[in-house]
Write a protein that holds these residues in place. Sequence first.
Motif, PDB file in Angstrom:
ATOM      1  N   LYS A  62       0.831  -1.209   0.000  1.00  0.00           N
ATOM      2  CA  LYS A  62       0.000   0.000   0.000  1.00  0.00           C
ATOM      3  C   LYS A  62       0.863   1.255   0.000  1.00  0.00           C
ATOM      4  CE  LYS A  62      -4.112  -1.958   2.221  1.00  0.00           C
ATOM      5  NZ  LYS A  62      -4.947  -2.031   3.446  1.00  0.00           N
ATOM      6  N   GLU A  63       1.972   1.195   0.702  1.00  0.00           N
ATOM      7  CA  GLU A  63       2.856   2.359   0.761  1.00  0.00           C
ATOM      8  C   GLU A  63       3.621   2.549  -0.549  1.00  0.00           C
ATOM      9  OE1 GLU A  63       3.105   4.646   3.120  1.00  0.00           O
ATOM     10  OE2 GLU A  63       1.544   3.680   4.300  1.00  0.00           O
ATOM     11  N   VAL A  64       4.290   1.493  -1.021  1.00  0.00           N
ATOM     12  CA  VAL A  64       5.155   1.663  -2.201  1.00  0.00           C
ATOM     13  C   VAL A  64       4.328   1.901  -3.463  1.00  0.00           C
ATOM     14  CG1 VAL A  64       7.048   0.310  -1.223  1.00  0.00           C
ATOM     15  CG2 VAL A  64       5.332  -0.834  -2.638  1.00  0.00           C
ATOM     16  N   SER A  65       3.076   1.435  -3.473  1.00  0.00           N
ATOM     17  CA  SER A  65       2.243   1.661  -4.663  1.00  0.00           C
ATOM     18  C   SER A  65       1.847   3.123  -4.811  1.00  0.00           C
ATOM     19  CB  SER A  65       0.988   0.780  -4.606  1.00  0.00           C
ATOM     20  OG  SER A  65       0.138   1.157  -3.531  1.00  0.00           O
ATOM     21  N   LEU A  66       2.059   3.920  -3.759  1.00  0.00           N
ATOM     22  CA  LEU A  66       1.758   5.351  -3.831  1.00  0.00           C
ATOM     23  C   LEU A  66       2.860   6.134  -4.552  1.00  0.00           C
ATOM     24  CD1 LEU A  66       0.416   5.944  -0.194  1.00  0.00           C
ATOM     25  CD2 LEU A  66      -0.927   5.663  -2.283  1.00  0.00           C
ATOM     26  N   TYR A  67       4.056   5.542  -4.630  1.00  0.00           N
ATOM     27  CA  TYR A  67       5.163   6.205  -5.310  1.00  0.00           C
ATOM     28  C   TYR A  67       4.996   6.021  -6.812  1.00  0.00           C
ATOM     29  CZ  TYR A  67       7.530   6.400  -0.787  1.00  0.00           C
ATOM     30  OH  TYR A  67       7.859   6.651   0.514  1.00  0.00           O
ATOM     31  N   LYS A  68       4.831   7.104  -7.539  1.00  0.00           N
ATOM     32  CA  LYS A  68       4.521   7.033  -8.963  1.00  0.00           C
ATOM     33  C   LYS A  68       5.685   6.498  -9.791  1.00  0.00           C
ATOM     34  CE  LYS A  68       0.869  10.489  -8.899  1.00  0.00           C
ATOM     35  NZ  LYS A  68      -0.086   9.448  -8.521  1.00  0.00           N
ATOM     36  N   HIS A  69       6.908   6.564  -9.278  1.00  0.00           N
ATOM     37  CA  HIS A  69       8.030   6.066 -10.060  1.00  0.00           C
ATOM     38  C   HIS A  69       8.294   4.580  -9.804  1.00  0.00           C
ATOM     39  CE1 HIS A  69       9.809   7.102  -6.197  1.00  0.00           C
ATOM     40  NE2 HIS A  69      10.938   6.515  -6.523  1.00  0.00           N
ATOM     41  N   TYR A  70       7.441   3.918  -8.995  1.00  0.00           N
ATOM     42  CA  TYR A  70       7.569   2.486  -8.774  1.00  0.00           C
ATOM     43  C   TYR A  70       6.478   1.750  -9.559  1.00  0.00           C
ATOM     44  CZ  TYR A  70      10.515   3.486  -4.639  1.00  0.00           C
ATOM     45  OH  TYR A  70      11.501   3.923  -3.793  1.00  0.00           O
ATOM     46  N   GLU A  71       6.865   0.752 -10.323  1.00  0.00           N
ATOM     47  CA  GLU A  71       5.917  -0.166 -10.962  1.00  0.00           C
ATOM     48  C   GLU A  71       6.034  -1.493 -10.226  1.00  0.00           C
ATOM     49  OE1 GLU A  71       5.245  -2.494 -15.201  1.00  0.00           O
ATOM     50  OE2 GLU A  71       6.442  -0.637 -15.172  1.00  0.00           O
ATOM     51  N   ILE A  72       4.959  -1.915  -9.552  1.00  0.00           N
ATOM     52  CA  ILE A  72       5.038  -3.026  -8.607  1.00  0.00           C
ATOM     53  C   ILE A  72       4.387  -4.284  -9.168  1.00  0.00           C
ATOM     54  CG2 ILE A  72       4.600  -3.775  -6.236  1.00  0.00           C
ATOM     55  CD1 ILE A  72       6.321  -1.258  -6.454  1.00  0.00           C
ATOM     56  N   ASP A  73       5.138  -5.385  -9.146  1.00  0.00           N
ATOM     57  CA  ASP A  73       4.614  -6.723  -9.416  1.00  0.00           C
ATOM     58  C   ASP A  73       4.705  -7.550  -8.140  1.00  0.00           C
ATOM     59  OD1 ASP A  73       4.324  -5.994 -12.038  1.00  0.00           O
ATOM     60  OD2 ASP A  73       5.716  -7.488 -12.850  1.00  0.00           O
ATOM     61  N   VAL A  74       3.763  -8.467  -7.996  1.00  0.00           N
ATOM     62  CA  VAL A  74       3.817  -9.453  -6.918  1.00  0.00           C
ATOM     63  C   VAL A  74       3.701 -10.834  -7.535  1.00  0.00           C
ATOM     64  CG1 VAL A  74       2.553 -10.458  -4.966  1.00  0.00           C
ATOM     65  CG2 VAL A  74       2.901  -7.998  -5.073  1.00  0.00           C
ATOM     66  N   PHE A  75       4.601 -11.729  -7.156  1.00  0.00           N
ATOM     67  CA  PHE A  75       4.427 -13.140  -7.493  1.00  0.00           C
ATOM     68  C   PHE A  75       4.208 -13.891  -6.195  1.00  0.00           C
ATOM     69  CE2 PHE A  75       6.457 -17.410  -8.195  1.00  0.00           C
ATOM     70  CZ  PHE A  75       5.357 -17.940  -8.852  1.00  0.00           C
ATOM     71  N   THR A  76       3.034 -14.487  -6.048  1.00  0.00           N
ATOM     72  CA  THR A  76       2.720 -15.248  -4.839  1.00  0.00           C
ATOM     73  C   THR A  76       2.522 -16.711  -5.192  1.00  0.00           C
ATOM     74  OG1 THR A  76       1.159 -15.522  -2.998  1.00  0.00           O
ATOM     75  CG2 THR A  76       0.268 -14.574  -5.034  1.00  0.00           C
ATOM     76  N   PHE A  77       3.152 -17.601  -4.430  1.00  0.00           N
ATOM     77  CA  PHE A  77       3.020 -19.035  -4.696  1.00  0.00           C
ATOM     78  C   PHE A  77       1.563 -19.469  -4.525  1.00  0.00           C
ATOM     79  CE2 PHE A  77       7.600 -19.840  -2.950  1.00  0.00           C
ATOM     80  CZ  PHE A  77       8.116 -19.026  -3.943  1.00  0.00           C
ATOM     81  N   GLY A  78       0.949 -19.046  -3.390  1.00  0.00           N
ATOM     82  CA  GLY A  78      -0.429 -19.406  -3.085  1.00  0.00           C
ATOM     83  C   GLY A  78      -1.286 -18.176  -2.907  1.00  0.00           C
ATOM     84  N   GLU A  79      -2.567 -18.409  -2.588  1.00  0.00           N
ATOM     85  CA  GLU A  79      -3.493 -17.296  -2.421  1.00  0.00           C
ATOM     86  C   GLU A  79      -3.867 -17.145  -0.948  1.00  0.00           C
ATOM     87  OE1 GLU A  79      -6.599 -18.214  -5.232  1.00  0.00           O
ATOM     88  OE2 GLU A  79      -5.456 -17.323  -6.888  1.00  0.00           O
TER      89      GLU A  79
END
Length: 393
Positions: free
Chosen positions: A24-41
């Motif tokens: 939630k914090e890092v997604s507010l920074y416009k110069h960051y493009e965030i991916d998440v890879f999660t093994f499970g849900e």
Amino acid sequence: MKILFVAQNFQMGGIQKALINTLKEVSLYKHYEIDVFTFGEGELMKDIPPNVNVHTGNLLLQLIATPFAEVKMRKNVWHLMLRLLCMIVVRLIGSNHLYSILLKAHRNDRVYDIAVSYFNDVSHNYFNQGTNLFVDKFVQANRKFAWIHTDPLKADFHYDRCVETYKNFDRLLCVSEACKQNLINFLPQYKDKIQVVYNFFPIKEIKDLAWQYTPFEKGTIDLISIGRIENVTKRFHLIPLLCKLLKDSSICHFRWRILGNGPDLLQNKRLAFELGVDDVVEFVGECNNPYPFIRQSDVLILTSAYEGYPMVIGEALILDTPVITTNFAAAGEQISDGQNGFITSGNVEDLYPIIANVIKNTDKLQRMKKFIEENQYTNQKAHEQLVLEFDAK
């Protein structure tokens, strides 16, 4: 800047909640493009910010990243058989080999500026692993970070495994200064890689959710403990013992609520019944929004044998609730002893008199609440630490 976070799952848990808050914090920074890879849900998937790109593992990877009890609850015979098969295979070839086979299929050609392994890899567990391995061997990134959420000395990290695992990482990010120092003592050859980034808290969201409902009618003294109900590290079995001591001292005007689920829940319920304290101990179970319980309670009590930088203490302080905690490595970084709570050695003999004294002297609680209100919790330090590490050239 392209950043990848790698997670085991998004089941309800402290590390998972910490990751949600970080996203939630890092997604507010416009110069960051965030991916998440999660093994499970898991149920916390719904809390991932919408501007974060989420990729999930295939069925086998999802199953080994899901607690066995959760797989059983789904009552899907095919999934249960596959999970049991994985458990057999991992004992035959080892978890590292099985993860290597499964993770290799999830390799992609994307190059990241930073790849983050967000979960601890505790080598003596069969599953609950793999995020370090994936980032190390199967991700292309200019810099690679591993996040350390616990005290490596108390959590029994495997020295040779850690030396081998962390040699290719550029940063080892600890959640507290105390954990950083213990990791330096444990791996002195990597001391230049080890830094601190505190956990983030969605402060406004926590305060808003805390008023969403009223969970119980206020009693004389309301105590609360929250976490996964397992007795080795969280030590919830101490609570019925403490309640027995309180009742034997004619201290009965309190109610101790325990929020959470886990493998030792029934055992602890049985212990409370056998000790005759089931009238003052209430096992609430899993709770998607625990904040009204924290807000309505007089004291939050942490009984853990060890912790890294527990989310629940920060959440309590945000809601002006004093804390009684065991003396885990970073306790003094969250609690000012005698001002916003108390730090104890953690044994029953030490916890009991402090809890009894607080119950009998509510004026102490009021002084602590006033101190907390005057010293509001903020994310400023965590912001500074994260930006320093992520934006470093």
